[in-house]
Write a protein that holds these residues in place. Sequence first.
Motif, PDB file in Angstrom:
ATOM      1  N   UNK A   1     -19.135  -5.250  16.505  1.00  0.00           N
ATOM      2  CA  UNK A   1     -19.446  -4.189  17.750  1.00  0.00           C
ATOM      3  C   UNK A   1     -18.181  -3.256  17.722  1.00  0.00           C
ATOM      4  N   UNK A   2     -16.936  -3.750  17.771  1.00  0.00           N
ATOM      5  CA  UNK A   2     -15.690  -3.041  17.803  1.00  0.00           C
ATOM      6  C   UNK A   2     -15.610  -1.891  16.622  1.00  0.00           C
ATOM      7  N   UNK A   3     -15.859  -2.610  15.629  1.00  0.00           N
ATOM      8  CA  UNK A   3     -15.782  -2.021  14.197  1.00  0.00           C
ATOM      9  C   UNK A   3     -16.909  -0.643  14.027  1.00  0.00           C
ATOM     10  N   UNK A   4     -17.876  -0.977  14.627  1.00  0.00           N
ATOM     11  CA  UNK A   4     -19.114   0.361  14.861  1.00  0.00           C
ATOM     12  C   UNK A   4     -18.278   1.352  15.593  1.00  0.00           C
ATOM     13  N   UNK A   5     -17.728   0.826  16.679  1.00  0.00           N
ATOM     14  CA  UNK A   5     -17.201   2.059  17.511  1.00  0.00           C
ATOM     15  C   UNK A   5     -15.995   2.842  16.748  1.00  0.00           C
ATOM     16  N   UNK A   6     -15.188   2.239  16.130  1.00  0.00           N
ATOM     17  CA  UNK A   6     -14.068   2.618  15.307  1.00  0.00           C
ATOM     18  C   UNK A   6     -14.483   3.453  14.202  1.00  0.00           C
ATOM     19  N   UNK A   7     -15.823   3.130  13.513  1.00  0.00           N
ATOM     20  CA  UNK A   7     -16.244   4.050  12.706  1.00  0.00           C
ATOM     21  C   UNK A   7     -16.908   5.401  13.336  1.00  0.00           C
TER      22      UNK A   7
ATOM     23  N   UNK B   1     -16.110   6.757  15.735  1.00  0.00           N
ATOM     24  CA  UNK B   1     -14.839   7.489  16.437  1.00  0.00           C
ATOM     25  C   UNK B   1     -14.005   8.210  15.563  1.00  0.00           C
ATOM     26  N   UNK B   2     -14.489   7.959  13.968  1.00  0.00           N
ATOM     27  CA  UNK B   2     -13.648   8.548  13.019  1.00  0.00           C
ATOM     28  C   UNK B   2     -12.337   7.845  12.937  1.00  0.00           C
ATOM     29  N   UNK B   3     -12.133   6.647  13.264  1.00  0.00           N
ATOM     30  CA  UNK B   3     -10.789   6.213  13.034  1.00  0.00           C
ATOM     31  C   UNK B   3     -10.680   5.024  12.061  1.00  0.00           C
ATOM     32  N   UNK B   4     -11.739   4.992  11.201  1.00  0.00           N
ATOM     33  CA  UNK B   4     -11.738   3.973  10.001  1.00  0.00           C
ATOM     34  C   UNK B   4     -11.266   4.840   8.739  1.00  0.00           C
ATOM     35  N   UNK B   5     -10.412   4.160   7.998  1.00  0.00           N
ATOM     36  CA  UNK B   5      -9.917   4.628   6.783  1.00  0.00           C
ATOM     37  C   UNK B   5     -10.203   3.981   5.423  1.00  0.00           C
ATOM     38  N   UNK B   6     -11.132   4.939   4.922  1.00  0.00           N
ATOM     39  CA  UNK B   6     -11.727   4.512   3.308  1.00  0.00           C
ATOM     40  C   UNK B   6     -10.760   4.500   2.535  1.00  0.00           C
ATOM     41  N   UNK B   7      -9.624   5.059   2.420  1.00  0.00           N
ATOM     42  CA  UNK B   7      -8.769   5.517   1.589  1.00  0.00           C
ATOM     43  C   UNK B   7      -9.119   6.055   0.302  1.00  0.00           C
TER      44      UNK B   7
ATOM     45  N   UNK C   1     -17.454   4.889   1.925  1.00  0.00           N
ATOM     46  CA  UNK C   1     -17.832   6.083   2.499  1.00  0.00           C
ATOM     47  C   UNK C   1     -19.286   6.084   2.658  1.00  0.00           C
ATOM     48  N   UNK C   2     -20.036   5.489   1.687  1.00  0.00           N
ATOM     49  CA  UNK C   2     -21.538   5.464   1.698  1.00  0.00           C
ATOM     50  C   UNK C   2     -21.805   4.322   2.541  1.00  0.00           C
ATOM     51  N   UNK C   3     -21.137   3.202   2.639  1.00  0.00           N
ATOM     52  CA  UNK C   3     -21.532   2.039   3.770  1.00  0.00           C
ATOM     53  C   UNK C   3     -21.184   2.389   5.011  1.00  0.00           C
ATOM     54  N   UNK C   4     -20.162   3.261   5.209  1.00  0.00           N
ATOM     55  CA  UNK C   4     -20.026   3.800   6.579  1.00  0.00           C
ATOM     56  C   UNK C   4     -21.061   4.587   7.291  1.00  0.00           C
TER      57      UNK C   4
ATOM     58  N   UNK D   1       0.949  -1.248  -0.021  1.00  0.00           N
ATOM     59  CA  UNK D   1      -0.011   0.092  -0.064  1.00  0.00           C
ATOM     60  C   UNK D   1       1.030   1.145  -0.048  1.00  0.00           C
ATOM     61  N   UNK D   2       0.366   2.328  -1.054  1.00  0.00           N
ATOM     62  CA  UNK D   2       1.452   3.469  -0.668  1.00  0.00           C
ATOM     63  C   UNK D   2       0.461   4.774  -0.715  1.00  0.00           C
ATOM     64  N   UNK D   3       0.899   5.763  -0.113  1.00  0.00           N
ATOM     65  CA  UNK D   3       0.114   6.946  -0.004  1.00  0.00           C
ATOM     66  C   UNK D   3       0.752   8.097   0.693  1.00  0.00           C
ATOM     67  N   UNK D   4       0.036   9.147   1.294  1.00  0.00           N
ATOM     68  CA  UNK D   4       0.601  10.194   2.022  1.00  0.00           C
ATOM     69  C   UNK D   4       0.092  10.044   3.427  1.00  0.00           C
ATOM     70  N   UNK D   5       1.000  10.184   4.423  1.00  0.00           N
ATOM     71  CA  UNK D   5       0.833  10.281   5.943  1.00  0.00           C
ATOM     72  C   UNK D   5      -0.290  11.244   6.181  1.00  0.00           C
ATOM     73  N   UNK D   6      -1.384  10.796   6.959  1.00  0.00           N
ATOM     74  CA  UNK D   6      -2.650  11.692   7.164  1.00  0.00           C
ATOM     75  C   UNK D   6      -3.408  12.018   5.987  1.00  0.00           C
ATOM     76  N   UNK D   7      -3.125  11.465   4.913  1.00  0.00           N
ATOM     77  CA  UNK D   7      -4.093  11.768   3.556  1.00  0.00           C
ATOM     78  C   UNK D   7      -4.622  10.530   3.432  1.00  0.00           C
ATOM     79  N   UNK D   8      -5.980  10.430   2.772  1.00  0.00           N
ATOM     80  CA  UNK D   8      -6.616   9.313   2.475  1.00  0.00           C
ATOM     81  C   UNK D   8      -6.132   9.113   0.833  1.00  0.00           C
TER      82      UNK D   8
END
Length: 226
Positions: free
Chosen positions: A108-114, A116-122, A128-131, A28-35
């Motif tokens: 249940x844990x994944x719901x909390x992650x979502x 809390x804004x901690x899920x990364x949709x890239x 995004x729509x599913x979240x 996986x490649x990308x930029x830190x703090x960016x999707x």
Amino acid sequence: MRIRLEKKNRVTTDFVEIVIDKEIMNVRQGKVKKTGGPSWGKHCGTKENAILEANKIKQEFIEKKYIEVRSKQRPNDFNGVFDKAKWHFRGEFPDELDIFQGYVHTGFYLTWIIEKGLYDTNGDKFLNSEIEKVRKRETTGAEFFERNLDGVLMDDDLMELGNEFTYNYYEKGKFLKDYSEILLADLPTLYHVQDNWANYEKLLPVFEKRFKKWKKSKKPKWWKFN
């Protein structure tokens, strides 16, 4: 096995992550703090071949001025996979239950992650729509986990803060301890817990308490500045 390399630019920081899961190599490649950013996988035949291929790619990026960095929260031999639903379909999984029950505790844990804004949709518009459906409570986290992640929770799915906490809380087993104490009661196994919002609400304050305590432990103490 997990390899992470970074290259600092004038404004942004590029990164590449290489994860070995048995004979599969994921990059996986990308930029830190960016999707966003490309990702791809390769079946290398054996784990040994996957490691050789990973080290080859690592060297190529080092020649491009990338520097290997190591996570302070997750050891280098962590392969990036926090949980797989299929791991729970073996052994003690009750024959009378639908296999969907193997998705519930992670859901249940994944719901909390979502929430809390901690899920990364890239940057994936569909994700995004599913979240958003989970946030509106039109879809449970377990349903999201099954339909969109194929029952696999990886560090690629989370923001870095979410990764650090998930390794500390979920991976190390404190999550299952809390889950069992709060929801099992007289149930025979954790797989008998029903996937509903009432059960999630029972877990929510515990997740928040654990997260708050963990974040506080990360802050340097005042005497460390002296």
